[in-house]
Design a protein around this motif. Structure first.
Motif, PDB file in Angstrom:
ATOM      1  N   LYS A   2      24.922  21.306  11.902  1.00  0.00           N
ATOM      2  CA  LYS A   2      24.004  20.890  12.963  1.00  0.00           C
ATOM      3  C   LYS A   2      22.787  20.161  12.377  1.00  0.00           C
ATOM      4  O   LYS A   2      22.280  20.534  11.318  1.00  0.00           O
ATOM      5  N   LYS A   3      22.345  19.125  13.113  1.00  0.00           N
ATOM      6  CA  LYS A   3      21.180  18.349  12.717  1.00  0.00           C
ATOM      7  C   LYS A   3      19.903  19.049  13.195  1.00  0.00           C
ATOM      8  O   LYS A   3      19.864  19.630  14.279  1.00  0.00           O
ATOM      9  N   ASN A   4      18.861  18.934  12.382  1.00  0.00           N
ATOM     10  CA  ASN A   4      17.544  19.450  12.767  1.00  0.00           C
ATOM     11  C   ASN A   4      16.772  18.357  13.503  1.00  0.00           C
ATOM     12  O   ASN A   4      16.544  17.266  12.944  1.00  0.00           O
ATOM     13  N   ILE A   5      16.370  18.646  14.739  1.00  0.00           N
ATOM     14  CA  ILE A   5      15.677  17.669  15.567  1.00  0.00           C
ATOM     15  C   ILE A   5      14.264  18.174  15.862  1.00  0.00           C
ATOM     16  O   ILE A   5      14.084  19.265  16.414  1.00  0.00           O
ATOM     17  N   LYS A  34      25.089  21.223  19.005  1.00  0.00           N
ATOM     18  CA  LYS A  34      25.052  20.119  18.047  1.00  0.00           C
ATOM     19  C   LYS A  34      23.755  20.059  17.245  1.00  0.00           C
ATOM     20  O   LYS A  34      23.737  19.533  16.130  1.00  0.00           O
ATOM     21  N   PHE A  35      22.679  20.558  17.845  1.00  0.00           N
ATOM     22  CA  PHE A  35      21.366  20.352  17.241  1.00  0.00           C
ATOM     23  C   PHE A  35      20.556  21.649  17.155  1.00  0.00           C
ATOM     24  O   PHE A  35      20.632  22.497  18.041  1.00  0.00           O
ATOM     25  N   PHE A  75      13.638  17.415   8.785  1.00  0.00           N
ATOM     26  CA  PHE A  75      14.210  16.969  10.051  1.00  0.00           C
ATOM     27  C   PHE A  75      15.064  15.712   9.871  1.00  0.00           C
ATOM     28  O   PHE A  75      14.691  14.788   9.158  1.00  0.00           O
ATOM     29  N   ASP A  76      16.223  15.752  10.539  1.00  0.00           N
ATOM     30  CA  ASP A  76      17.137  14.613  10.504  1.00  0.00           C
ATOM     31  C   ASP A  76      16.735  13.529  11.493  1.00  0.00           C
ATOM     32  O   ASP A  76      17.092  12.359  11.320  1.00  0.00           O
TER      33      ASP A  76
END
Length: 327
Positions: A2-5, A34-35, A75-76
């Motif tokens: 999972k991406k860090n938002i 997802k995030f 953060f991505d």
């Protein structure tokens, strides 16, 4: 994985409360499968991560990271939900570009240009996008009421050049009231734009990049008993917003074309919401917002819903676009 938002919200302007509300809507609706979403409050006196218990953890501005539970979080992607400075005027988009972190709003130049009403309309005018007659003032300029009235007529609108949510706007009916309206506008900005009154149907047009394509959302018609679409009309239920707007086919085509053309000419990305008033069948642009309101009552989410796009889909698409294009 999972991406860090980072969902940034707050800001330095009087729109900070609206931004916090919209930012939390993004936080609650962004796909949690997802995030990993992080609420980042950005104010002039602090940048902090706010966890589920409303505990605050400082953001390291050197690399935009957070120390949380003994782990350094980077953060991505950044989801920009800040209205006004520093999110909508180009400052944070430039910072994130320097940091190499993708973010969901347009690039810093487009942010700065669209935030400046005078410059935005000047750039678009040669492309056939119409706007009201206008008169410019900067703080300290001599105020010549006769010249102003000769140029724009009465009634007219006195506006802070760089402000949102109708802060610093007055509708002026008499020459003797111009100076007071100008002083009000100067409370919000050191630049002013004074525009002729356009008497016609007002509409708001959302244009977004959605799943890789430029998409014009269903148009919203603004109806208010107030003198104009002011702060109370926008945020205190003193207006009726009709989506899709009650427009003829030719008006719909004309304003759709104008909004899409502006988006393309400016090389926009992410969300935009432009305001127009019709004179006859011709749309006249008032302004463009590049971080429009994202509360459940805001216009862009209403328009997305009318297009069959859920909040979750709307927000996820913005993040995916930023990761693909700017990553």
């Amino acid at each position: 994985m999972k991406k860090n938002i980072a969902i940034i919200m707050g800001g330095y302007s009087k729109e900070w409360e609206i931004s916090l509300t919209g930012g939390n809507v993004v936080y609650n609706n962004l796909n949690k499968e997802k995030f990993n979403s992080y609420r980042i409050h950005i104010f002039s006196d602090k940048w902090v991560f706010v966890d589920e218990n409303n505990e605050e953890y400082p953001v390291n501005k050197h690399d935009f990271s957070v120390e949380y539970k003994g782990v350094k979080v980077t953060f991505d992607c950044v989801f920009n939900a800040i209205h006004g400075s520093p999110g909508e005027d180009g400052l944070l988009p430039a910072y994130f570009e320097l940091m190499g972190i993708p973010q969901t709003s347009c690039d810093y130049y487009q942010s700065a240009l669209t935030f400046n009403k005078r410059d935005l309309l000047s750039v678009l005018r040669p492309y056939g996008i119409k706007s009201a007659s206008s008169y410019y003032l900067n703080l300290g300029d001599h105020i010549d009421e006769d010249s102003i009235v000769e140029k724009v007529g009465l009634p007219c609108f006195v506006k802070a050049n760089k402000a949102g949510s109708s802060f610093g706007i007055s509708k002026v009916y008499e020459k003797s009231l111009l100076k007071a309206a100008i002083e009000t506008a100067y409370e919000h900005d050191d630049e002013i734009i004074i525009e002729s009154f356009l008497d016609g149907t007002e509409v708001s047009v959302g244009v977004i990049t959605y799943k890789g394509e430029i998409k014009v959302l269903p148009i919203t018609e603004i109806v208010t008993d107030n003198d104009f679409f002011d702060y109370k009309a926008k945020y205190e239920n003193q207006s009726t917003e009709i989506t899709p707007a009650r427009l003829t086919e030719i008006k719909t085509n004309n304003v759709t074309s104008a909004a899409k053309l502006a988006y393309k000419v400016l090389k926009m990305s992410g969300y935009s919401r432009s305001e127009f008033i019709f004179i006859g069948d011709e749309p006249y642009m008032l302004e463009m917002n590049t971080t429009p309101g994202l509360t459940t009552a805001s216009l862009l989410p209403q328009q997305a819903q009318a297009a069959g796009i859920s909040l979750s889909e709307l927000f996820e698409s913005a993040v995916e676009e930023a990761l693909q294009i700017k990553g």
